[in-house]
Design an enzyme around this catalytic site. Structure first.
Site, short mmCIF file in Angstrom:
data_model
loop_
_atom_site.label_atom_id
_atom_site.label_comp_id
_atom_site.label_asym_id
_atom_site.label_seq_id
_atom_site.Cartn_x
_atom_site.Cartn_y
_atom_site.Cartn_z
N TYR A 57 2.31 -7.93 -0.64
CA TYR A 57 1.33 -7.12 -1.36
C TYR A 57 2.00 -6.26 -2.42
CZ TYR A 57 -2.48 -3.76 -2.10
OH TYR A 57 -3.46 -2.98 -2.66
N SER A 113 -2.01 -0.55 -7.88
CA SER A 113 -1.78 0.23 -6.66
C SER A 113 -0.54 1.09 -6.83
CB SER A 113 -1.60 -0.69 -5.45
OG SER A 113 -1.19 0.04 -4.31
#
Length: 708
Positions: free
Chosen positions: A598, A585
């Site tokens: 996250y 990501s």
């Protein structure tokens, strides 16, 4: 219309369906063909041929003329359509006898078939065309039924055929298909007629069966009845002369143990078989295979190879038989490879000698000398070929060959094709021309990909892209219902041979091991692993719970570690290199609010990528990262409150998120799952084979995410 009950073949004729086609003899011929091809006891996939002769209007003269419709080259009677047929003028085809120069000039006749074409939309006529053309019957079936070939391949096959059918089935000895064989069929029919015998079929030595009839139904019934009688005869003789295959020598492992053993050894076998090009595998532990591999006669019969040319073309000169105990300890991979290496070297040497001994001045260059069929007594049979379909068909063909050997040995003695005849079939210039016309392999042909979380969202898009580019894909998910839907979709789009499915929980080591075992059983191994499965939780550090933190790290970091660990072990078994692509990501490098769990887990994934790349280069295993951002379409990332959390962090509503994410990118673009799939393909598609430890951002351009 009379019917009868059959035990060894399937009677499928539907009178209502046939009535709908009444008056259209070509449609009835295709209907009959499809029924015959639907029963693998009658003929193998792509094997055999069927035809019909009709009277039609010549478009040039307006006169009525005889026309033969026949399955075109390379077709399959089970799926035959009119577009897959060739239509030829019968008189022109038979007139080619006037220019036929003899058997040594056989191949030049194939091009002349094109001068006989009646229907300009015809497929290329097959090599079997004159075999049908020189027989006078309206409807003809040429099939490769195991029961008939067992008699045709028996040492006393001609005598058995004569006695079994009271002379009503003729016999033509082995001859490669072509113009000369067509003339021999006509001669066989004429010689019988001269003796006052009306034949209802002809047996081709080691090859197959010709049958016929005045109508499509008559031909269908005649075909079934002849094959049924052959099968009845074999059944009555099994075990009478001697135990089947000389009796059982060893016991099979229990089914679960067979599958475990096969999954363990399949990647090793695939590695050996892929020394020329990547091969895809198929495994079966069919009872017929085990009866053969576990028998006393295995050592005698296996080296003989097959008899029917259709079987031989797809299974090679002979199988490789593994000299391993069924319960052999396969945990020491290096030791097993050392044990198997001499067997593969010996097989390649045997094949090379076969080629050099039998080659002719104009023979094509030697092809891959590795085995196609590998028999593991007590476990089953592996077949390896350029794609899954061809590997599966090779397995089916070898089972046909096993059936033939079983029948021939029961009634007489099995005989295979002489090696020179086998070579002349395998390296036939017409077959070589077919191979040269095959389309160029796609970028991922011969490669097997396992993408975690591939039943939806980004994972499904990656799996679709890889399948489109020729890969076999192992789709998986933690949700069975979602997985079933995805598998049905993939089969509908890519066919059953391109996809397998398995439940997979990336946090469970046992689940991962089973998933890779499933991949090995389905395709022989894995070349590409994409770590895509994930979740997202957007909360401030104050609101973040320990349970949420652990869940993020279990799925994203531990999951990537566990899946990669098993994937690397399988790739090392194969010794073919490979690719691991980790879907990470932008958040791995960009710090933002409400993202401690996250974001830090993604950073761990990114660095684990670099660490694996540094470690696995010597194995030719490339490890790379794709960094998506804001992939909203069909993505699970927006479940579980992530969308609400990100909207809160940016001070906007959930509905405004897509536009917000697009607007903040340099390209002002919304990122879709297909964009991530394209990035993954860029790493594994062949153009970046010397790239490892790298990252590719697919975020529309987020300056804060630039690598420094």
């Amino acid at each position: 219309m009379a019917t009868k009950t059959f035990k060894y073949v399937s009677y499928l004729w539907d009178e209502a369906k046939a009535a709908e086609l009444a008056g259209d003899e070509v449609a009835l011929f295709i209907y009959r063909s499809n029924l015959l091809g639907a029963d693998l006891r009658l003929t193998n996939y792509g094997g055999g041929n069927t035809s019909v002769k009709i009277v039609d209007k010549d478009p040039l003269t307006g006169n009525q003329t005889d026309v033969m419709w026949i399955k075109g080259s390379g077709g399959d009677i089970g799926t035959l359509k009119k577009s897959g047929c060739a239509a030829l003028y019968v008189d022109r085809l038979r007139a080619l006898e006037n220019v036929y120069r003899g058997i040594e000039f056989e191949d030049e006749m194939v091009e002349l078939f094109n001068h006989c074409i009646f229907d300009l939309a015809s497929k290329a006529p097959s090599i079997d065309t004159p075999l049908h053309g020189f027989l006078p019957f309206a409807h003809i079936d040429h099939l490769h039924p195991d029961a008939a070939i067992a008699i045709a391949a028996a040492k006393d096959g001609k005598q058995i055929t004569e006695e079994l059918f009271n002379g009503e089935i003729g016999w033509v000895g082995w001859q490669r298909p072509g113009f000369d064989l067509g003339l021999q069929l006509r001669e066989c029919l004429e010689e019988a007629a001269a003796r006052g015998i009306k034949l209802k079929g002809i047996m081709l030595g080691s090859h197959g069966l010709f049958t016929w009839g005045d109508t499509s139904f008559d031909s269908y019934m005649n075909t079934l009845e002849v094959i049924e009688k052959c099968a009845e005869y074999l059944e009555a003789n099994y075990g009478k002369k001697a135990p089947v295959f000389g009796g059982q020598k060893i016991e099979s492992l229990p089914e679960a143990d067979r599958n475990k053993q096969a999954a363990s050894i399949a990647p090793i076998l695939r590695g050996f078989c892929s020394s020329y090009r990547n091969m895809i595998g198929h495994f079966t532990d069919d009872a017929r295979v085990l009866e053969f591999t576990n028998s006393n006669d295995l050592a005698k019969l296996a080296p003989l190879g097959t008899s029917c040319p259709d079987h031989f073309l797809r299974t090679k000169i002979s199988p490789l038989v593994l000299e391993l105990a069924p319960n052999e300890d396969l945990t020491d991979v290096a030791a097993i490879k050392a044990t198997l290496a001499p067997a593969f070297e010996a097989y390649r040497a045997m094949y090379t000698e076969y080629y050099n001994t039998c080659k002719r001045d104009n023979s094509p260059a030697m092809r891959d000398p590795n085995p196609v069929v590998i028999l593991y007594p007590g476990v089953g049979m592996f077949t390896f070929s350029k794609d899954k379909t061809t590997a599966r068909l090779a397995s089916e063909y070898y089972i046909n060959a096993v059936n033939v050997m079983k029948g021939a040995e029961a009634v007489s003695e099995y005989t295979s094709l002489p090696r020179q005849e086998a070579f002349d079939i395998e390296y036939w210039l017409l077959e070589e021309a077919k191979l040269q016309r095959m389309p160029k392999p796609k970028a991922l042909s011969g490669r097997i990909a396992l993408i975690t979380g591939s039943a939806g969202g980004i994972g499904k898009a990656i799996a679709k892209k890889f399948a489109e580019e020729g890969a076999c894909v192992v789709i998986n998910d933690i949700n069975q219902e979602r997985l079933d839907g995805a598998k049905a979709e993939f089969i509908g789009k890519f066919g059953k041979d391109a996809v397998s499915s398995t439940l997979l929980n990336v946090t469970d080591a046992a689940s991962i091991a089973l998933a890779f075992d499933d991949a090995a059983l389905a395709f022989g191994g894995v070349d590409i692993v994409v770590n895509n499965a994930g979740i997202s939780i957007s909360k401030s550090i104050a609101e973040h719970s320990i349970e949420e933190w652990d869940r993020l790290y279990d799925i994203l970091v531990k999951g990537q570690f566990l899946v990669s660990q098993v994937g690397v072990a399988m790739m090392r078994k194969q010794n073919l290199g490979g690719d691991i692509v980790n879907i990470v990501s932008k958040n791995a490098v960009v710090a933002g609010p409400n993202n401690p769990g996250y974001g830090s887990a993604k950073a761990a994934q990114a660095h684990l990528t670099r660490l694996m790349a540094a470690e696995l280069g010597g194995d030719k295993i490339r490890v790379n990262t794709v960094n998506p951002d804001a992939v909203i379409s069909d993505s699970n990332i927006w479940a579980g409150g992530w969308a609400e959390g990100r909207a809160k962090a940016y001070g906007i509503t959930v509905a405004e998120l897509p536009a917000y994410y697009a607007k903040r990118t340099l390209l002002n673009e919304i990122i879709l799952p297909d964009d991530i799939a394209n990035a993954c393909f860029a790493f594994v598609g062949g153009l970046l084979n010397k790239s490892t430890g790298n990252a590719l951002n697919v975020d529309g351009g987020v300056a804060m995410g630039f690598y420094r």
